[in-house]
Design a protein around this motif. Structure first.
Motif: not given
Length: 312
Positions: A210-237
């Motif tokens: 997204f570097a050339d698009r001028g709009l910063e996307p909503r990137i959510c960073n997590f050190p925990s794989v488990e957190s990412i998996v749980q959130l996507v299973r819950d339908g978030y993002g």
């Protein structure tokens, strides 16, 4: 001359402080200071410049470090040569990213206990950046991670083994992305994007899209794989992660792969000092065996063995 004093000087030169040297060698700071003072008395020269607030070595200290590394390597080789048939033994400090924990760390621990019961495994799980800092400070003997590693100037020779590649894909609940076509950047901008820690390579790759698009996307960073998996299973993002982490969810239809802008694979490597102990080398070799077996059992499009992974 006490080689323990030489080892202390080598570690001190690498980590740059008496406090961290004490942590690496499991000693008190006073003991570390005394070892350096004893070494200076033995050699009759000052090794540490104590006139500066920031720790630095004298010219004699830098020369001594280079010679000390050679002496310590010779001592290690001598000990190994006197016991060529002895099984690998001793403590191995292994650092691994959480992606390894979620895939093949458990088989490695089990097989290591079976084949090399005299090796004591001490495991640290952290982000690649934190593991690299610990490895530079010699708080780890073997590091398994996925980001490019730049050794410190003047550091000792390293051995890097490429183990495998994890493919990265866009993954979401079907309800969040009802269309079947590939996602465009404009569509991805409408959703939170879930991926690894901000300092990781996957996060950098997502941001670069997204570097050339001028709009910063909503990137959510997590050190925990488990957190990412749980959130996507819950339908978030929408997650940018290896699909091998969610094989069951993909098979059941709870999650699905989404087409979209391609993402580079995660290359998993193992790093150690080239001159190290038989226990570290045995752990590294078994790691290659375990990774090869894991890659054989996994979806071939999702994980690929590299040169360092070989069948047991």
């Amino acid at each position: 001359m006490n080689t323990r004093f030489l080892e202390t000087l080598v570690v001190l030169a690498r980590v740059g402080s008496f406090r961290e040297t004490a942590q690496v060698l499991n000693a008190t700071q006073a003991a570390i200071s005394q070892r350096i003072a004893n070494l200076e008395d033995d050699l009759g020269v000052e090794l540490v410049d104590r006139s500066q607030r920031r720790l630095s070595l004298t010219a004699a200290g830098e020369q001594t470090v280079r010679q000390a590394q050679r002496i310590l390597e010779m001592e290690r080789a001598l000990r190994a040569s006197t016991r060529p048939e002895a099984p690998p033994a001793g403590r191995v400090r292994l650092g691994a990213i959480e992606s390894v924990v979620r895939t093949w760390l458990s088989p490695l621990v089990r097989l290591l206990a079976e084949r090399h019961p005299q090796i004591e495994l001490d495991i640290t799980v952290d982000t690649a950046r934190n593991l690299q800092e610990a490895f530079r400070a010699r708080r780890l003997d073997l590091m398994v991670q996925n980001d490019p590693y730049a050794p410190a100037v003047g550091s000792i020779d390293l051995r890097e083994v490429a183990l495998c590649e994890f493919a990265l894909h866009w993954i979401a609940r079907p309800q969040r992305v009802p269309g079947l076509g590939p996602l465009t950047l404009a569509e991805l901008e409408q959703h939170p994007l879930l991926t690894f820690s901000r300092t990781s390579s996957p996060s950098a790759h997502v941001r670069a899209l997204f570097a050339d698009r001028g709009l910063e996307p909503r990137i959510c960073n997590f050190p925990s794989v488990e957190s990412i998996v749980q959130l996507v299973r819950d339908g978030y993002g929408i997650a940018a992660i290896p699909p091998v982490f969610v094989r069951q969810e993909l098979a059941s239809g709870e999650l699905r792969l989404c087409g979209g802008p391609p993402l580079p694979s995660m290359t998993i490597t193992a790093l150690s000092e080239r001159e190290t102990t038989p226990a570290v080398r045995a752990t590294e070799a078994l790691t290659g065996d375990v990774v090869a077996a894991y890659c054989t059992a996994a979806q071939p499009d999702w994980v690929r063995p590299l040169a360092g992974a070989r069948p047991a």
